[in-house]
Each structure stands twice: as C-alpha cells, then as structure tokens.
Design a protein around this motif. Structure first.
Motif, PDB file in Angstrom:
ATOM      1  N   GLY A  38     -73.928  39.977  52.343  1.00 18.68           N
ATOM      2  CA  GLY A  38     -72.809  40.315  53.206  1.00 18.68           C
ATOM      3  C   GLY A  38     -72.773  39.434  54.436  1.00 18.68           C
ATOM      4  N   GLU A  39     -72.164  39.972  55.476  1.00 18.74           N
ATOM      5  CA  GLU A  39     -71.956  39.214  56.707  1.00 18.74           C
ATOM      6  C   GLU A  39     -72.250  40.089  57.918  1.00 18.74           C
ATOM      7  OE1 GLU A  39     -68.288  36.595  57.945  1.00 18.74           O
ATOM      8  OE2 GLU A  39     -67.876  38.700  58.414  1.00 18.74           O
ATOM      9  N   ILE A  40     -72.820  39.465  58.941  1.00 20.96           N
ATOM     10  CA  ILE A  40     -72.984  40.110  60.242  1.00 20.96           C
ATOM     11  C   ILE A  40     -72.059  39.375  61.200  1.00 20.96           C
ATOM     12  CG2 ILE A  40     -74.543  40.606  62.160  1.00 20.96           C
ATOM     13  CD1 ILE A  40     -76.798  40.815  60.097  1.00 20.96           C
ATOM     14  N   ASP A  41     -71.199  40.132  61.884  1.00 23.30           N
ATOM     15  CA  ASP A  41     -70.170  39.515  62.720  1.00 23.30           C
ATOM     16  C   ASP A  41     -70.750  38.694  63.860  1.00 23.30           C
ATOM     17  OD1 ASP A  41     -68.066  40.575  61.168  1.00 23.30           O
ATOM     18  OD2 ASP A  41     -68.240  42.476  62.226  1.00 23.30           O
ATOM     19  N   ARG A  42     -71.687  39.263  64.590  1.00 23.62           N
ATOM     20  CA  ARG A  42     -72.318  38.530  65.690  1.00 23.62           C
ATOM     21  C   ARG A  42     -73.801  38.907  65.743  1.00 23.62           C
ATOM     22  NH1 ARG A  42     -68.068  36.587  65.159  1.00 23.62           N
ATOM     23  NH2 ARG A  42     -66.577  35.911  66.717  1.00 23.62           N
TER      24      ARG A  42
END
Length: 120
Positions: A38-42
C-alpha cells in the motif's frame, strides 16, 4: 472543492496536511511512500519520533467522518508499509507512531483539519 475529481481532492488534502505538519514543526521525510502492500501519505519526524501519517479528505459527512474510512484492513496495510519503510531506511531507535489527519472540505467553509495522534 466542488468539481475536483476524487484523486484531486485527495491530493489537495495531502497538500493541506503537509502544510499543517510543517507549521507544527514536523520534518517531512517522505511523500506517498509506496510498496506492494500500500501507500503511506506522509512520513514525518517530530523530534525523536517517526510518524506515519494517513490523510483522509472528504467533502461531506454523508458517509461518515474521514477518520471512519480507515478500516482494520487499511490499518494492517499501513503497518506493513511502515515496516517496509523501516527495513529500507532503518529505524534508528526512534519512537514510532501512526497519526491520522482528517480534512473536511465543505462548500465555501474553511477546511476543518483534525490531527489524531497515536490513532492506532
């Protein structure tokens, strides 16, 4: 934010969250860190704390608050992605934390930004 596509709305929210974090003295380390999980925004640093930040932006509360959109499955993906970041960049013995920044953009009202530290 009428007329914005879903991705444009999300990007606008992430930009607002980043500006908010910088105003609060956080150091931005990574934007939109992606892995197969997945992805971590910041990913930011506050002193000796490494913070993984999920940003949720909504136009209304019709489908619940932005924070309510973070399901158990989403939290698990964020944890797996954070682990990948630590394996790639090292943890350096820092304290780790997961925060959520929720942004509500309703009509012509100013954005409502809520920062939930240690969200999960």
């Amino acid at each position: 934010m009428k007329g914005y596509s879903r991705s444009q709305l999300g990007q606008a929210g992430e930009d607002m969250a980043e500006a908010y974090l910088q105003e609060q003295g956080y150091e931005i380390l990574a934007r939109n860190f992606r892995t197969r999980h997945g992805e971590i925004d910041r990913i930011v640093r506050q002193g000796s704390t490494l913070v993984f930040v999920e940003v949720k932006t909504r136009r209304s509360l019709t489908h619940g608050t932005p924070t309510e959109a973070i399901t158990v499955q989403k939290r698990q993906k964020l944890r797996q992605t954070a682990l990948a970041y630590l394996q790639e960049h090292g943890g350096n013995g820092e304290i780790l934390r997961f925060d959520v920044i929720s942004i509500l953009l309703q009509n012509a009202e100013p954005p409502k930004i809520e920062h939930l530290q240690n969200a999960f």
